[in-house]
Design an enzyme around this catalytic site. Structure first.
Site, short mmCIF file in Angstrom:
data_model
loop_
_atom_site.label_atom_id
_atom_site.label_comp_id
_atom_site.label_asym_id
_atom_site.label_seq_id
_atom_site.Cartn_x
_atom_site.Cartn_y
_atom_site.Cartn_z
CG ASP A 55 22.97 0.81 -10.65
OD1 ASP A 55 22.35 0.04 -9.85
OD2 ASP A 55 22.49 1.81 -11.18
CD GLU A 84 20.75 -3.08 -10.55
OE1 GLU A 84 19.71 -3.02 -9.90
OE2 GLU A 84 21.18 -2.21 -11.49
#
Lengths: 426, 1119
Positions: free
Chosen positions: B208, B250
């Site tokens: 993330d 990401e």
């Protein structure tokens, strides 16, 4: 000559199992007399092989040898040639109830042994109770032992002498379907005798994947694995296929055991067969023999009755598998007289393709699927038998070729159904 | 021993179909109103039947759930609402048993403020390791250049912590403090977490918020080199101990900024392609493919072992960070009429509501998603067209319970409705009674069944996951058409972005003879011919067409077996009997057109013939001269050296250099390959010996002769002294019309694949400049191999040169300079006085120099241009033979007066080129990119006048009169194809390469003499190209900067050109090669500039319409 054929056993040695260039295995129960003949023939054939090699002959036994034993220096003047033997234990599956499951287990046992011996090639001489077990003519035996050793072919499949009314599952489904799918004209894709090279031994004997059914499928259809790996195949004319009566087995069970794994194989290899167009010959060695004359005429009435019964009773189940146009054709056929009855090849090919799709989509339970296929198969068998009765048994091979071509011609039907399954189908 | 993953293929992620879900939202087994792992376990059959291959689980770890689990309080435990660690393991094994991979989240940019590390840190003394787990500051003014991401809720990236008595850094919510990667203990903790889950068997990790891992003052704290170091460390850990595992990055950034996260295949395996997603919606709404093709045009190539992750929707808002402000406004207007649909910089809606629940639009976007290069990622519920609830806060509106049935709570849970973690969607259109899995399973025409079929179809074709992408350019921009290719698989995808039926004409001439087969229904379409291929698409329709070779070809291929040879040295049997027939009739006609060095790609080969050949002693290689006959009756000859390999050598070639293989070969020893011998070290060494030893080799009809230059022995000696690698040959990577082989670090051998009878200008000039003029700024000429045959002029087959260490070619070097230039001044306005100078349009005035301002801002490039001007002039001087030269050299290299006839010829050529270019421009106006339309129209409006002017000049008009009063200078040998790509930057100097001329022209034309100003014009146009190409590249990422950067581009172009010209003229002072006075110089230079610019215009219109603006502006400035 006779002296060199005497098998001189040496005392068993201990330690790890050794290496072999070629493993030859009898993969069926046999008495000592049969095995002695097989030994003799294998020794003779080994002497005739072009490349000198170390042959290990695997025989079924009560216990497994820990190491190959010397039988005989098969050529006194050539130290590169030797023949040893090992015992191995046949798997315990009951061939009477599940003959093809047992056959796949036999293959696995033999191929595992070949893997342990680091064999360059492995020849299986007959599975099943009536198989050859090395009793074929010596020149055919040599052809079944040599190609894998020379490095030119990875899979040697048998071509049995055609018989007009035998081997009908192969004629109607196994051969034309595998030919249309994978593009190789392997005449008997489900073989009792064969040879595989080391490139095929490992993938065939691998127990990777937890699905036993898929492993069995892989073993029963070695040609598919060979095609998937872009390996070379050839065929050998080895004479008549011994009659393999599987008494007590329901036809629907037989279809489930034979065709079921093939359908499973289709799911796993969809990316492969969807790219294949047309088909081509697989090189065949030896001389093709004319079809054997049948011993008795076939009575088609019971088969026709079974078909008509199916049309009456199975319409609901068939409608889950077959499109309306096929159902309509079948209904029309059920009204035909015995003389007029003929199941067109294109219709039959589409039926098989639709059943393959139903197997993939799990539309109905597996047992029901092959139960539903059985009367259709009998309808085809009746149709075929009547044609051969009329045309003469020597026409059976041409008839088979026509059917195989029809399967190929109808393959786009399978592709369109497979790629975009839609109940709203004509 | 490495721990294997559940997938056998290490590149499994390339063929994967990923399904993103939240455990809490999927299925509730214990009826507490919150989904759990037991519930998910019960739905695995559904996922398997759907056909997805990888499940991506949103965070399920212990968390206060203030950011839906992205605020993790304990990385090694499961949130009790979702089950236990054992439940997760059971789920994991069950998924693996079904052949499904599992991806989980590694949220390690930040933790929850409830994490034990943070609680410990705020109490720990400043400077202690415990404290330094996070980023602290006494002031909230640090890292001021970092933007705020959650603009709706956060006003600063710093929050005051009264316990720690300091500010802590957070890129997201204030309750999510960022971890401090400058503390090595943090890295260790992250690796421990990763190992914990990978040891358990997890297949993939989505990392993330990657760009924000590390902070540095004076930067925007995104994508820093230190962040890449962290990723490389994580990847190294995985590669060292695990197999078949994947990291998905990401990084909500532009593709060029995401590209570094792939590293050299040693950082992330996958990364999301964020900017593509909004552009798919934009293209659909605007009924125009440009938003998609433009962003894909900006998408750089990625390493072979990497993959883009593509999606239509996910658990966050439809982010609009990676679009321009105008595009953002458009998207808001088009897709979020109600302000409640907006959040942060995006739109919080699901796929089906975004598309007004139009089934055909949903299918169209999915068809693009599933056929674009990358791995498709589905968001749970989108496969049944679930709706959203914009009245729920944050992004919860797209995170409602999965709708399984029409029963209570949508079959998600049997808890009382009030107990659900979120209300199910209940309105009449989107509610669970209307949209649910059970109903759609029973409806064979449902979206669910359509998706299942599409997924199954995609999985049948590896090309979708692994193939290349090439856009077609039908004139109807409502149609998006592209080709995907991988190995033997070719798929044509055509999509109609319009709500009405659309026609399109596709240029498929490259696939002439192939048969498109519609992939869904396996329907054969008409055969492709040379003419444009017409298709008609229904509203929002799409076609996937697999291009099959015609049945004739299939028959031939299936009957073609391997070449049969005795062993690897059995070259003779290749040229006999069945093997020779196979080689000439099938193998070479299939192999040659695929090669980059094959020049006649627009023609169809009718036959090939081995025209002459020899087996090189000691190398096991045959050198063939192959005659290629076209269907037009014309023919060419190509040099094709061939050799055989078997066993492991053959396998190595298959793995590493598959393109070198012509065909398979079979010998009793096993399988082998026939391949291009330039990949064989022994063959290359043999060629080198042929040159160095002045040796000859007899061929069947002619012979080969090696000729070393006078300095070759010096080059070889130098090699022995300072190159420890020896002369180990390797195949050069940059193959164009030739093939190059590099020996150690010293020599390069160039094989001319299309040898022509007559002197090769590259060899001729190289030898002349090395041996006669001793011009030092070229690669030293080492020798050549010629083919000699009675009755024919010698043909050069190969040329040997010294290898020059360099910093890249001039084009690449200048583009990098420009990148820095634009980056530095991208936000500044060009001062008015500089801008005024640049308002002048036209060629560089005489005696012009770069301004002091330009020197201050582009000094390095200006110095380089000046140096290049000097070297160019020196080259032109060196290309003239001295009086003492031999008669042959005198003839080839003497300077001759430039005559009226020469000028007339030049003007005629320009006239022809201009006529052609105008005709094509007029035809192509509708295809021009937006920014080129105006200048294109302007030029067309002046077409008649321009052509008249040129015609007048040719027939003795004013220009002619002007020339008659001038001394035109001389014509002599020149470079002939001079531009920045033909020079190498060597420290602060340049080395000039490649005197071959334009390969498409005849040898005679390439050896013709011209005014040196032709080369000067070529380089000036190249500067112009560099300035605008770099600007296009830069502004594709920052479109808002383009307008005010244009004057900067003009300044650079003008200044660099001025410095180049000044230096050139200064070095050429006194030379009679150039026109004697300034007006003559200028007029002749203008003619060459015009000729070059029209040539460029034709080229760009035919091959690269996106670049057409550059030559158009060039022509405009000259007229």
């Amino acid at each position: 000559m006779a002296e060199t054929e005497v098998l001189q056993e040496q005392a068993p040695e201990t330690g790890p199992i050794g290496r072999a260039d070629l493993l030859v295995a009898v993969a069926a129960p046999a008495d000592s007399e049969v095995l002695a003949v097989a030994r003799e023939r294998v020794a003779e054939a080994s002497r005739l092989l072009a490349s000198p090699c170390n042959v290990v002959f695997a025989l079924p036994g009560e216990t497994r040898s820990s190491v190959p034993r010397i039988l005989d220096p098969i050529d006194a003047g050539d130290s590169m040639r030797s023949l040893q033997y090992v015992n191995y234990v046949l798997p315990g599956s009951d061939p009477a109830a599940m003959p093809w499951l047992a056959e796949s287990e036999l293959y696995r046992a033999v191929f595992s042994l070949a893997g342990e011996l680091y064999a360059r090639a492995c020849t299986v001489l007959g599975t099943g109770p009536g198989s050859n077990r090395g009793s074929m003519p010596i020149e055919k035996l040599v052809m079944l032992l040599g190609p894998g050793l020379e490095g030119n072919f990875d899979l040697v499949m048998p071509i049995y002498t055609p018989q007009a009314y035998e081997d009908l599952v192969n004629k109607s489904i196994l051969y034309p379907l595998t030919r249309a799918l994978y593009g190789n004209r392997v005449r008997h894709p489900l073989a009792n005798e064969l040879q595989v090279s080391s490139r095929l031994i490992a993938p065939l004997s691998s127990s990777a994947g937890k699905d036993l059914g898929r492993q069995q499928a892989r073993l029963l259809w070695p040609a598919t694995t060979a095609v998937a790996r872009n390996l070379r195949m050839c065929q050998v004319h080895i004479g008549p296929r011994p009659v393999q009566a599987h008494e007590g087995i329901e036809l629907s069970d037989a279809l489930a055991q034979l065709v079921g794994p093939l359908f499973v194989d289709m799911e796993d290899n969809a990316t492969l067969w969807q790219r294949v167009r047309g088909s081509h010959d697989v090189p065949a060695f030896g001389t093709a023999e004319p079809p054997l004359k049948p011993t008795e005429e076939v009575d088609v009435r019971p088969m026709l009755e079974a078909f008509q019964l199916g049309v009456r009773n199975l319409r609901e189940i068939w409608s889950l598998v077959l499109p309306p146009i096929t159902l309509l054709e079948l209904r029309k056929l059920s009204h035909a007289s015995a003389e007029e009855f003929r199941l067109p090849d294109a219709l039959w090919a589409r039926i098989i393709y639709d059943f393959a799709l139903a197997s993939r989509l799990r539309n109905i339970r597996r047992a029901h699927l092959f139960g539903a296929l059985t009367p259709l198969y009998l309808g085809w068998a009746a149709s075929y038998a009547m044609e051969i009765n009329r045309a003469g048994f020597t026409a059976s091979e041409e008839r088979l070729e026509t059917l195989a071509r029809t399967y190929e011609a109808e393959k786009p039907y399978l592709l369109s159904r497979w790629r975009w399954p839609d109940r709203f189908h004509p | 021993m490495k721990q294997a993953g559940s997938a056998a293929d290490p590149l499994w992620f390339k063929d994967a179909i990923i399904y993103e879900l939240h455990v809490k939202a999927f299925a509730d087994a214990n009826n507490d109103g919150i989904g759990d792992f037991q519930g998910l376990l019960g739905k695995l059959d559904y996922l398997q039947e759907l056909g997805i291959t990888c499940i991506w689980l949103l965070p399920f770890f212990s968390s206060p759930l203030r950011d839906d689990g992205y605020d993790i309080a304990d990385y090694l435990t499961v949130h009790p609402s979702y089950g236990t660690l054992e439940d997760f393991q059971t789920f994991l094994h069950a998924a693996h048993d079904r052949g499904l991979q599992v991806m989980i989240e590694l949220v390690v940019n930040h933790t929850s403020d409830q994490h034990a590390w943070f609680q410990r840190a705020r109490l720990a003394p400043p400077g202690s390791p415990e404290r330094d787990y996070y980023v602290w500051s006494d002031t909230d003014k640090k890292y001021q250049d970092a933007r705020i991401i959650f603009t709706d809720t956060e006003k600063s990236n710093w929050t005051w912590d009264p316990v720690a008595n300091a500010y802590y850094w957070h890129r997201f919510f204030s309750h999510q403090p960022d971890l401090n990667y400058d503390n090595p203990l943090v890295m260790q903790e992250v690796l421990n977490i990763m190992r914990f889950w990978l040891d358990m068997g997890v297949d993939a990790l989505r990392i993330d918020a990657i760009p924000y891992l590390v902070e540095r003052d004076g930067t925007n704290c995104e994508n820093l080199p230190e962040t890449h170091a962290v990723m490389k460390r994580i990847r190294a850990e995985i590669d060292a101990h695990y197999e078949g595992r994947v990291i998905l990055a990401e990084a909500n950034q532009w593709p060029a900024d995401v590209r570094p996260y792939f590293g050299d295949g040693d950082e992330c395996h996958m990364a999301f392609h964020f900017p593509l997603m909004p552009r798919m919606y934009m293209a659909l709404r605007q009924e125009d493919r440009l938003p998609i093709t433009e962003i894909m045009g900006q998408t750089p190539a990625i390493p072979e072992n990497c993959q883009w992750g593509l999606f239509l929707r996910n658990h966050d808002e439809l982010t609009l960070e990676m679009v321009s402000e105008e595009e953002r406004d458009y998207m808001y207007l088009a897709y979020s009429a109600d302000p409640r649909m907006r959040i942060n910089i995006g739109i919080r809606r699901r796929l089906a509501p975004l598309l007004d629940n139009n089934r055909r639009r949903i299918e169209l976007l999915n068809s693009i998603l599933f056929s674009f290069p990358g791995t498709p990622i589905l968001y749970y519920g989108d496969e049944i067209g679930m709706g959203d609830n914009i009245y729920l806060g944050d992004r919860n509106g797209v995170r409602t319970p999965m709708q399984w049935t029409a029963d209570r709570n949508a079959g998600f849970s049997r808890a009382v409705p009030a107990k659900l973690y979120s209300p199910v969607v209940m309105d009449p259109i989107w509610g669970y009674e209307a949209i649910n899995v059970e109903a759609q399973q029973g409806d064979s025409s449902s979206l669910l069944n359509w998706m299942r079929n599409l997924i199954a179809l995609r999985k049948l074709f590896r090309v979708f996951g692994r193939g290349s992408l090439k856009f077609l350019h039908p004139s109807n921009r409502k149609v998006l058409a592209y080709i995907r290719e991988d190995g033997g698989e070719t798929v044509l995808c055509v999509a109609n972005l319009s709500r009405f039926a659309q026609p399109a004409q596709l240029d498929l001439s490259e696939y002439d003879g192939m048969i498109p087969v519609e992939m869904l229904g396996y329907v054969e379409f008409p055969r492709i011919g040379k003419l444009p291929y017409a298709v008609t698409l229904a509203p929002y329709g799409f076609l996937w067409l697999e291009l099959h070779p015609s049945q004739d070809t299939v028959e031939v291929q299936s009957n073609e077996a391997a070449l049969m040879v005795a062993d690897g040295s059995d070259w003779r049997s290749l040229l006999e009997g069945a093997n020779l027939r196979k080689l000439e009739q099938f193998i070479l006609p299939a192999y040659i057109p695929r090669q980059r060095w094959f020049g006649n790609k627009s023609s169809t080969i009718a036959a090939t013939r081995i025209w002459d050949w020899t087996a090189l002693e000691g190398s096991g290689t045959i050198i063939c001269l192959v005659e290629v006959e076209y269907d037009t009756g014309k023919f060419d000859r190509y040099l094709v050296p061939l050799t055989l390999a078997f066993g492991s050598s053959a396998q190595t070639l298959r793995d590493d250099a598959a393109s070198s293989i012509l065909w398979s070969a079979l010998s009793p020893a096993g399988e082998g390959v026939l391949y291009d011998a330039t990949y064989d070290a022994a063959f290359c060494q043999r060629l080198l010996r042929l040159i160095s030893g002045s040796a000859e080799a007899a061929m069947q009809h002619g012979k080969l002769r090696g000729s070393p230059s006078s300095i070759l022995s010096g080059l070889l000696v130098a090699q022995k002294k300072d190159d420890q690698q020896g002369l180990v040959p390797r195949h050069g990577s940059a193959e164009q019309s030739n093939t190059s082989v590099i020996f150690g670090n010293r020599l390069i051998l160039k094989l001319f694949r299309h040898p022509e009878s007559g002197l090769n200008p590259d060899c001729e000039i190289g030898r002349f400049l090395t041996e006669e003029s001793r011009f030092p700024n070229i690669p030293p000429f080492g020798g050549s191999i010629e083919y000699l045959r009675e009755g024919e002029e010698p043909a050069t087959l190969a040329m040997l040169q010294g290898l020059v260490e360099n910093q890249g070619d001039g084009w690449k070097w200048m583009l990098e300079e420009l990148e820095r230039y634009y980056e530095t001044y991208g936000k500044e306005m060009l001062p008015a006085e500089e801008a005024a100078t640049l308002a002048y349009r036209g060629p560089i005035p005489d005696g012009a120099r770069a301004s002091a301002f330009a020197c201050d801002h582009a000094g390095v490039a200006l110095q380089a241009a000046a140096m290049l001007g000097r070297r160019t002039a020196e080259m032109h001087r060196a290309l003239v033979a001295p009086d003492s030269a031999t008669p042959d050299l005198q003839q080839s290299f003497s300077a001759e007066p430039l005559s009226h006839e020469d000028l007339l010829g030049l003007q005629l050529a320009i006239n022809d080129q201009a006529t052609q270019a105008y005709a094509l421009l007029r035809k192509s106006m509708s295809l021009l990119p937006e920014d080129a339309v105006e200048v294109g129209a302007f030029l067309l409006s002046r077409r008649t006048r321009t052509l008249e002017d040129l015609e007048q000049a040719k027939s003795g008009g004013s220009s002619q009169a002007q020339f008659e009063t001038e001394i035109y200078g001389a014509k002599t040998r020149i470079h002939g194809d001079y531009h920045l790509g033909q020079v190498l930057r060597v420290k602060t100097d340049f080395v000039i390469l490649d005197f071959e001329g334009e390969p498409a022209r005849s040898l005679e034309a390439r050896r013709a003499k011209h005014s040196p100003l032709k080369d000067v014009a070529g380089m000036l146009r190249s500067f112009n190209y560099a300035a605008w190409a770099a600007l296009m590249r830069y502004s594709s990422r920052r479109p808002d900067d383009e307008a005010h950067l244009e004057p900067w581009a003009r300044l650079w172009d003008y200044s660099v050109s001025a410095e180049f010209l000044h230096s050139y003229r200064e070095t050429m002072a006194g030379s009679r090669l150039l026109p004697a006075n300034a007006s003559g110089f200028r007029a002749l230079l203008n003619l060459y500039l015009l000729q070059k610019a029209f040539y460029e215009l034709l080229y760009e219109l035919n091959s690269r319409p996106d670049w057409v603006k550059i030559p158009l502006m060039g022509i405009q400035s000259l007229l």
